[in-house]
Motif scaffolding. Structure first.
Motif, PDB file in Angstrom:
ATOM      1  N   PRO A 185       0.797  -1.234   0.000  1.00  0.00           N
ATOM      2  CA  PRO A 185       0.000   0.000   0.000  1.00  0.00           C
ATOM      3  C   PRO A 185       0.819   1.269   0.000  1.00  0.00           C
ATOM      4  O   PRO A 185       0.313   2.337  -0.370  1.00  0.00           O
ATOM      5  N   GLY A 186       2.076   1.198   0.404  1.00  0.00           N
ATOM      6  CA  GLY A 186       2.916   2.389   0.409  1.00  0.00           C
ATOM      7  C   GLY A 186       3.655   2.622  -0.885  1.00  0.00           C
ATOM      8  O   GLY A 186       4.346   3.629  -1.034  1.00  0.00           O
ATOM      9  N   GLU A 187       3.534   1.682  -1.851  1.00  0.00           N
ATOM     10  CA  GLU A 187       4.222   1.787  -3.143  1.00  0.00           C
ATOM     11  C   GLU A 187       3.251   1.398  -4.257  1.00  0.00           C
ATOM     12  O   GLU A 187       3.485   0.452  -4.997  1.00  0.00           O
ATOM     13  N   LEU A 188       2.183   2.156  -4.381  1.00  0.00           N
ATOM     14  CA  LEU A 188       1.117   1.760  -5.284  1.00  0.00           C
ATOM     15  C   LEU A 188       1.525   1.793  -6.753  1.00  0.00           C
ATOM     16  O   LEU A 188       1.128   0.923  -7.538  1.00  0.00           O
ATOM     17  N   ALA A 189       2.298   2.788  -7.149  1.00  0.00           N
ATOM     18  CA  ALA A 189       2.700   2.863  -8.554  1.00  0.00           C
ATOM     19  C   ALA A 189       3.588   1.678  -8.920  1.00  0.00           C
ATOM     20  O   ALA A 189       3.433   1.072  -9.989  1.00  0.00           O
ATOM     21  N   TYR A 190       4.509   1.342  -8.040  1.00  0.00           N
ATOM     22  CA  TYR A 190       5.382   0.198  -8.255  1.00  0.00           C
ATOM     23  C   TYR A 190       4.574  -1.093  -8.268  1.00  0.00           C
ATOM     24  O   TYR A 190       4.750  -1.954  -9.146  1.00  0.00           O
ATOM     25  N   ALA A 191       3.690  -1.259  -7.286  1.00  0.00           N
ATOM     26  CA  ALA A 191       2.888  -2.479  -7.189  1.00  0.00           C
ATOM     27  C   ALA A 191       2.027  -2.675  -8.431  1.00  0.00           C
ATOM     28  O   ALA A 191       1.895  -3.796  -8.943  1.00  0.00           O
ATOM     29  N   LEU A 192       1.438  -1.604  -8.930  1.00  0.00           N
ATOM     30  CA  LEU A 192       0.604  -1.689 -10.128  1.00  0.00           C
ATOM     31  C   LEU A 192       1.422  -2.117 -11.331  1.00  0.00           C
ATOM     32  O   LEU A 192       1.024  -3.022 -12.087  1.00  0.00           O
ATOM     33  N   SER A 193       2.569  -1.500 -11.502  1.00  0.00           N
ATOM     34  CA  SER A 193       3.376  -1.787 -12.687  1.00  0.00           C
ATOM     35  C   SER A 193       3.938  -3.203 -12.659  1.00  0.00           C
ATOM     36  O   SER A 193       4.022  -3.874 -13.691  1.00  0.00           O
ATOM     37  N   LYS A 194       4.308  -3.694 -11.485  1.00  0.00           N
ATOM     38  CA  LYS A 194       4.822  -5.052 -11.372  1.00  0.00           C
ATOM     39  C   LYS A 194       3.699  -6.084 -11.409  1.00  0.00           C
ATOM     40  O   LYS A 194       3.862  -7.192 -11.933  1.00  0.00           O
ATOM     41  N   GLY A 195       2.547  -5.723 -10.852  1.00  0.00           N
ATOM     42  CA  GLY A 195       1.406  -6.624 -10.898  1.00  0.00           C
ATOM     43  C   GLY A 195       0.942  -6.900 -12.324  1.00  0.00           C
ATOM     44  O   GLY A 195       0.493  -8.001 -12.647  1.00  0.00           O
ATOM     45  N   ALA A 196       1.087  -5.905 -13.183  1.00  0.00           N
ATOM     46  CA  ALA A 196       0.720  -6.096 -14.582  1.00  0.00           C
ATOM     47  C   ALA A 196       1.581  -7.168 -15.235  1.00  0.00           C
ATOM     48  O   ALA A 196       1.106  -7.951 -16.070  1.00  0.00           O
ATOM     49  N   LEU A 197       2.858  -7.239 -14.872  1.00  0.00           N
ATOM     50  CA  LEU A 197       3.733  -8.268 -15.434  1.00  0.00           C
ATOM     51  C   LEU A 197       3.302  -9.657 -14.979  1.00  0.00           C
ATOM     52  O   LEU A 197       3.316 -10.611 -15.767  1.00  0.00           O
ATOM     53  N   ALA A 198       2.924  -9.775 -13.702  1.00  0.00           N
ATOM     54  CA  ALA A 198       2.434 -11.069 -13.226  1.00  0.00           C
ATOM     55  C   ALA A 198       1.182 -11.478 -13.996  1.00  0.00           C
ATOM     56  O   ALA A 198       1.031 -12.643 -14.395  1.00  0.00           O
ATOM     57  N   SER A 199       0.298 -10.529 -14.237  1.00  0.00           N
ATOM     58  CA  SER A 199      -0.962 -10.836 -14.922  1.00  0.00           C
ATOM     59  C   SER A 199      -0.771 -11.223 -16.380  1.00  0.00           C
ATOM     60  O   SER A 199      -1.542 -12.010 -16.924  1.00  0.00           O
ATOM     61  N   VAL A 200       0.246 -10.669 -17.031  1.00  0.00           N
ATOM     62  CA  VAL A 200       0.423 -10.922 -18.468  1.00  0.00           C
ATOM     63  C   VAL A 200       1.329 -12.122 -18.740  1.00  0.00           C
ATOM     64  O   VAL A 200       1.488 -12.531 -19.892  1.00  0.00           O
ATOM     65  N   THR A 201       1.871 -12.723 -17.699  1.00  0.00           N
ATOM     66  CA  THR A 201       2.823 -13.820 -17.885  1.00  0.00           C
ATOM     67  C   THR A 201       2.243 -14.960 -18.708  1.00  0.00           C
ATOM     68  O   THR A 201       2.866 -15.437 -19.675  1.00  0.00           O
TER      69      THR A 201
END
Length: 279
Positions: A185-201
């Protein structure tokens, strides 16, 4: 072998140089204390020719600073490990530029003899982030451009070099712990951008399978690369059952295995390498 015919493995054996004759681009390999350097060292030790990507201004602007000696010293440190004349090269790229990923792939392939078998997208934008009340459009765009857009464009450029299907193609991306425990929750921009990579794997794995390429993503968990000290460092260490942080070589061992033939049947996976970390 016809479709549906079971594969009969040969006699198990361990090749001391399982990546002999193959080549790899490792992004974000600019610090001896970093995961990218540890991955590159493993791949060279396994026999691969390796191209180290770096963007020194990013590190120089952070509290940990750029690596002493610069990228040339990093590459020189790997060359004694190289086997059978495998090349170790390096080069810069600011991956925020839309055309930079394709140029980097071409530069790496040229430096490694005209071929590129393995892509490890390890680079990331660190910091310049915040919680929901503090993030803004610029923060979101900056993390998206570096962590997500450039990674997908790297995969695209790599795939375009592999129009003819052949075995041994590997892509490994790096994500984070955004889907575990309480998230980030303290790094939302980072979490969003990295979460997208997990989702597109899985989508990328399906797209590249006809070209003989596996695609997997590794979540290394907290790794001690020098970004925390003192009480904060100790507090994170206490969240590991073993009482210690992950070291750069911990995820590097997993990545190195994933790009060998032993992992040829593993694709479309997001794999945690967290040492039992609990948030």
């Amino acid at each position: 072998m016809s479709p549906g015919t079971p594969h009969t493995p040969g006699t198990p054996h361990r090749d001391p140089l399982p990546l002999r004759g193959r080549t790899a681009l490792v992004t974000g390999a600019s610090r001896r204390a970093g995961i990218g350097w540890a991955i590159a060292r493993r791949l060279v030790a396994y026999g691969a020719g390796v191209y180290l990507h770096h963007h020194v201004p990013h590190d120089a602007a952070k509290p940990w600073g750029a690596d002493p000696g610069g990228p040339g010293a990093l590459a020189a440190g790997l060359r004694p490990l190289a086997a059978d004349g495998a090349a170790v090269a390096h080069g810069p790229a600011d991956l925020t530029a839309p055309g930079a990923p394709a140029r980097l792939v071409e530069a790496a392939a040229e430096a490694l003899g005209g071929r590129l078998d393995i892509l490890v997208a390890n680079h990331a934008l660190s910091g310049e982030d915040g919680p929901l009340d503090e993030i803004d459009a610029d923060m979101l765009d900056a993390h998206w451009a570096v962590n997500t857009r450039s990674t997908v464009l790297l995969v695209q450029a790599y795939a375009r070099r592999r129009q003819a299907a052949r075995e041994g193609g590997r892509v490994v991306m790096m994500t984070s712990g955004q889907d575990r425990g309480g998230g980030m929750p303290g790094e939302l921009a980072y979490a969003l951008s990295k979460g997208a990579l997990a989702s597109v794997t899985r989508s990328l794995a399906t797209a590249l399978a006809p070209r003989g390429v596996t695609v997997n993503t590794v979540n290394p968990g907290p790794v001690d690369t020098g970004y925390l000290t003192g009480e904060e460092h100790a507090a994170v260490a206490a969240m590991f059952p073993g009482g210690r942080w992950g070291q750069p070589d911990d995820p590097a061992r997993l990545v190195a295995w994933l790009v060998t033939d032993e992992a040829a049947w593993i694709t479309g996976q997001v794999i945690d390498s967290e040492g039992g970390f609990t948030r």
